[in-house]
Design a protein around this motif. Sequence first.
Motif, PDB file in Angstrom:
ATOM      1  N   ASP A 109       0.823  -1.153  -0.052  1.00 27.59           N
ATOM      2  CA  ASP A 109      -0.117  -0.015   0.026  1.00 27.59           C
ATOM      3  C   ASP A 109       0.975   1.178  -0.061  1.00 27.59           C
ATOM      4  OD1 ASP A 109       0.988  -0.117   2.626  1.00 27.59           O
ATOM      5  OD2 ASP A 109      -1.027  -0.289   3.738  1.00 27.59           O
ATOM      6  N   GLY A 110       2.100   1.360  -0.286  1.00 28.48           N
ATOM      7  CA  GLY A 110       2.895   2.402  -0.526  1.00 28.48           C
ATOM      8  C   GLY A 110       3.693   2.621   0.591  1.00 28.48           C
ATOM      9  N   THR A 111       3.800   1.900   1.736  1.00 31.94           N
ATOM     10  CA  THR A 111       4.620   1.699   2.933  1.00 31.94           C
ATOM     11  C   THR A 111       5.573   0.653   2.700  1.00 31.94           C
ATOM     12  OG1 THR A 111       3.311  -0.086   3.988  1.00 31.94           O
ATOM     13  CG2 THR A 111       2.472   2.283   4.379  1.00 31.94           C
ATOM     14  N   GLY A 112       5.530  -0.282   1.660  1.00 36.50           N
ATOM     15  CA  GLY A 112       6.358  -1.128   1.516  1.00 36.50           C
ATOM     16  C   GLY A 112       6.064  -2.434   2.395  1.00 36.50           C
ATOM     17  N   VAL A 113       5.031  -2.384   3.272  1.00 29.31           N
ATOM     18  CA  VAL A 113       4.542  -3.520   4.204  1.00 29.31           C
ATOM     19  C   VAL A 113       3.393  -4.241   3.459  1.00 29.31           C
ATOM     20  CG1 VAL A 113       3.597  -4.080   6.192  1.00 29.31           C
ATOM     21  CG2 VAL A 113       5.051  -2.093   6.077  1.00 29.31           C
ATOM     22  N   SER A 114       3.911  -5.594   3.374  1.00 27.25           N
ATOM     23  CA  SER A 114       2.643  -6.654   2.725  1.00 27.25           C
ATOM     24  C   SER A 114       1.701  -6.610   3.672  1.00 27.25           C
ATOM     25  CB  SER A 114       3.296  -8.010   2.562  1.00 27.25           C
ATOM     26  OG  SER A 114       2.265  -8.798   2.231  1.00 27.25           O
ATOM     27  N   LYS A 115       0.337  -6.809   3.060  1.00 23.10           N
ATOM     28  CA  LYS A 115      -0.913  -6.976   4.120  1.00 23.10           C
ATOM     29  C   LYS A 115      -1.030  -8.603   4.456  1.00 23.10           C
ATOM     30  CE  LYS A 115      -3.474  -3.214   1.732  1.00 23.10           C
ATOM     31  NZ  LYS A 115      -4.685  -3.202   0.680  1.00 23.10           N
ATOM     32  N   ALA A 116      -0.086  -9.439   4.186  1.00 26.83           N
ATOM     33  CA  ALA A 116      -0.080 -10.650   4.422  1.00 26.83           C
ATOM     34  C   ALA A 116       1.116 -11.587   4.863  1.00 26.83           C
ATOM     35  CB  ALA A 116      -1.047 -11.563   3.286  1.00 26.83           C
ATOM     36  N   ALA A 117       0.796 -12.433   5.543  1.00 23.54           N
ATOM     37  CA  ALA A 117       1.922 -13.364   5.999  1.00 23.54           C
ATOM     38  C   ALA A 117       1.344 -14.764   6.014  1.00 23.54           C
ATOM     39  CB  ALA A 117       2.573 -12.957   7.305  1.00 23.54           C
ATOM     40  N   ALA A 118       2.360 -15.682   5.875  1.00 23.98           N
ATOM     41  CA  ALA A 118       1.813 -17.039   5.717  1.00 23.98           C
ATOM     42  C   ALA A 118       2.789 -18.117   6.222  1.00 23.98           C
ATOM     43  CB  ALA A 118       1.472 -17.703   4.574  1.00 23.98           C
ATOM     44  N   ALA A 119       2.414 -19.029   7.135  1.00 24.75           N
ATOM     45  CA  ALA A 119       3.411 -20.296   7.555  1.00 24.75           C
ATOM     46  C   ALA A 119       3.304 -21.281   6.462  1.00 24.75           C
ATOM     47  CB  ALA A 119       2.879 -20.880   8.904  1.00 24.75           C
ATOM     48  N   VAL A 120       4.330 -21.569   6.100  1.00 22.18           N
ATOM     49  CA  VAL A 120       4.508 -22.747   5.256  1.00 22.18           C
ATOM     50  C   VAL A 120       5.354 -23.888   5.949  1.00 22.18           C
ATOM     51  CG1 VAL A 120       5.140 -23.892   3.120  1.00 22.18           C
ATOM     52  CG2 VAL A 120       4.359 -21.451   3.180  1.00 22.18           C
ATOM     53  N   TYR A 121       4.827 -24.983   6.110  1.00 20.26           N
ATOM     54  CA  TYR A 121       5.618 -26.126   6.717  1.00 20.26           C
ATOM     55  C   TYR A 121       6.226 -27.175   5.611  1.00 20.26           C
ATOM     56  CZ  TYR A 121       2.409 -24.423  10.304  1.00 20.26           C
ATOM     57  OH  TYR A 121       1.755 -23.384  11.258  1.00 20.26           O
ATOM     58  N   TYR A 122       7.436 -27.210   6.058  1.00 21.25           N
ATOM     59  CA  TYR A 122       8.023 -27.812   4.855  1.00 21.25           C
ATOM     60  C   TYR A 122       7.867 -29.534   4.807  1.00 21.25           C
ATOM     61  CZ  TYR A 122      12.357 -29.170   2.242  1.00 21.25           C
ATOM     62  OH  TYR A 122      13.137 -29.615   0.981  1.00 21.25           O
ATOM     63  N   ASP A 123       7.492 -29.924   5.734  1.00 24.04           N
ATOM     64  CA  ASP A 123       7.096 -31.323   5.735  1.00 24.04           C
ATOM     65  C   ASP A 123       5.497 -31.649   6.062  1.00 24.04           C
ATOM     66  OD1 ASP A 123       9.819 -32.555   5.169  1.00 24.04           O
ATOM     67  OD2 ASP A 123      10.299 -32.456   7.206  1.00 24.04           O
ATOM     68  N   ASP A 124       4.849 -30.847   5.529  1.00 22.56           N
ATOM     69  CA  ASP A 124       3.247 -30.613   5.697  1.00 22.56           C
ATOM     70  C   ASP A 124       2.912 -32.032   4.842  1.00 22.56           C
ATOM     71  OD1 ASP A 124       0.489 -30.399   5.338  1.00 22.56           O
ATOM     72  OD2 ASP A 124       0.894 -28.282   6.127  1.00 22.56           O
ATOM     73  N   MET A 125       2.175 -32.965   5.638  1.00 17.11           N
ATOM     74  CA  MET A 125       1.704 -33.985   4.834  1.00 17.11           C
ATOM     75  C   MET A 125       0.559 -33.632   3.902  1.00 17.11           C
ATOM     76  SD  MET A 125       0.129 -36.233   8.077  1.00 17.11           S
ATOM     77  CE  MET A 125      -0.161 -37.677   6.995  1.00 17.11           C
ATOM     78  N   TYR A 126      -0.148 -32.677   4.011  1.00 21.84           N
ATOM     79  CA  TYR A 126      -1.450 -32.511   3.480  1.00 21.84           C
ATOM     80  C   TYR A 126      -1.165 -31.255   2.300  1.00 21.84           C
ATOM     81  CZ  TYR A 126      -3.667 -34.792   7.362  1.00 21.84           C
ATOM     82  OH  TYR A 126      -3.832 -35.834   8.221  1.00 21.84           O
ATOM     83  N   VAL A 127      -0.432 -30.364   2.435  1.00 22.60           N
ATOM     84  CA  VAL A 127       0.068 -29.148   1.551  1.00 22.60           C
ATOM     85  C   VAL A 127       1.292 -29.653   1.093  1.00 22.60           C
ATOM     86  CG1 VAL A 127       0.117 -26.914   1.208  1.00 22.60           C
ATOM     87  CG2 VAL A 127      -1.693 -27.787   2.962  1.00 22.60           C
ATOM     88  N   ASP A 128       1.665 -29.492  -0.384  1.00 18.29           N
ATOM     89  CA  ASP A 128       2.687 -29.544  -1.361  1.00 18.29           C
ATOM     90  C   ASP A 128       3.688 -28.290  -0.807  1.00 18.29           C
ATOM     91  OD1 ASP A 128       4.452 -31.251  -3.116  1.00 18.29           O
ATOM     92  OD2 ASP A 128       4.154 -29.195  -3.928  1.00 18.29           O
ATOM     93  N   PHE A 129       4.849 -28.531  -0.319  1.00 23.03           N
ATOM     94  CA  PHE A 129       5.639 -27.328  -0.147  1.00 23.03           C
ATOM     95  C   PHE A 129       6.022 -26.675  -1.468  1.00 23.03           C
ATOM     96  CE2 PHE A 129      10.144 -25.484   0.111  1.00 23.03           C
ATOM     97  CZ  PHE A 129       9.838 -24.853   1.167  1.00 23.03           C
ATOM     98  N   ASN A 130       6.326 -27.271  -2.357  1.00 21.81           N
ATOM     99  CA  ASN A 130       6.800 -26.707  -3.731  1.00 21.81           C
ATOM    100  C   ASN A 130       5.536 -25.898  -4.185  1.00 21.81           C
ATOM    101  OD1 ASN A 130       9.473 -27.454  -3.455  1.00 21.81           O
ATOM    102  ND2 ASN A 130       8.967 -29.301  -4.512  1.00 21.81           N
ATOM    103  N   ALA A 131       4.224 -26.474  -4.176  1.00 18.12           N
ATOM    104  CA  ALA A 131       3.362 -25.506  -4.699  1.00 18.12           C
ATOM    105  C   ALA A 131       2.903 -24.453  -3.868  1.00 18.12           C
ATOM    106  CB  ALA A 131       1.963 -26.584  -4.866  1.00 18.12           C
ATOM    107  N   SER A 132       2.958 -24.354  -2.697  1.00 19.12           N
ATOM    108  CA  SER A 132       3.006 -23.346  -1.986  1.00 19.12           C
ATOM    109  C   SER A 132       3.972 -22.323  -2.030  1.00 19.12           C
ATOM    110  CB  SER A 132       3.029 -23.770  -0.230  1.00 19.12           C
ATOM    111  OG  SER A 132       2.047 -24.625   0.063  1.00 19.12           O
ATOM    112  N   MET A 133       5.134 -22.792  -2.286  1.00 18.71           N
ATOM    113  CA  MET A 133       6.374 -21.735  -2.490  1.00 18.71           C
ATOM    114  C   MET A 133       6.166 -21.044  -3.994  1.00 18.71           C
ATOM    115  SD  MET A 133       7.804 -21.527   0.189  1.00 18.71           S
ATOM    116  CE  MET A 133       8.933 -20.501  -0.181  1.00 18.71           C
TER     117      MET A 133
END
Length: 181
Positions: A109-133
């Motif tokens: 928004d002009g401040t250089g600060v993103s409006k979002a953050a996410a945790a991505v678990y490297y060995d998540d058995m349900y969510v593919d790490f490479n797809a998330s990244m």
Amino acid sequence: QPFHDHPIYFLMHESLYVDDNSDCKRSEWSAFKACKASPEFDFQISSRKDGSAEPTLLTGEMVFPWMADGDYAELSGMGMRALAQSLASKDDWGNVYNADNMRKALAVDGTGVSKAAAAVYYDDMYVDFNASMKVTQRGNPLEHCKVWVSNEYQHSGLRDDGVMIFNKLLGMARGEVGTPS
């Protein structure tokens, strides 16, 4: 784990697979149908397997129509079963994964600060790490999302240490906590 205190999860879980821009326009209890069509998911068969010959397949985060009468039996009389069936049959979800809308929602928004953050678990058995990244790489829809890659937690991170994780992600989104990855 019973879902009695998470009815929204039960109702909306399969909708994350539908989108007007994909072949999947409605969920139609897809996990249930896949399990019924695949004998390797049958508990009566898998419980008698020789452990070294074939793996036992787990259903993990799948939801099934009978849960409306089991985990949510107390809500079935109030329309839970009918609502769940209606959502499984819904075919007008629209463009759920619209890349332009994601970019606008997370725009700096002009401040250089993103409006979002996410945790991505490297060995998540349900969510593919490479797809998330991949979706967070430059030029992709979530390129402005600050990402914390961790192996400290698995898929159940919010359940295991929700306050710490939420505070870390909120601080990252506000620019108050450095992005560790």
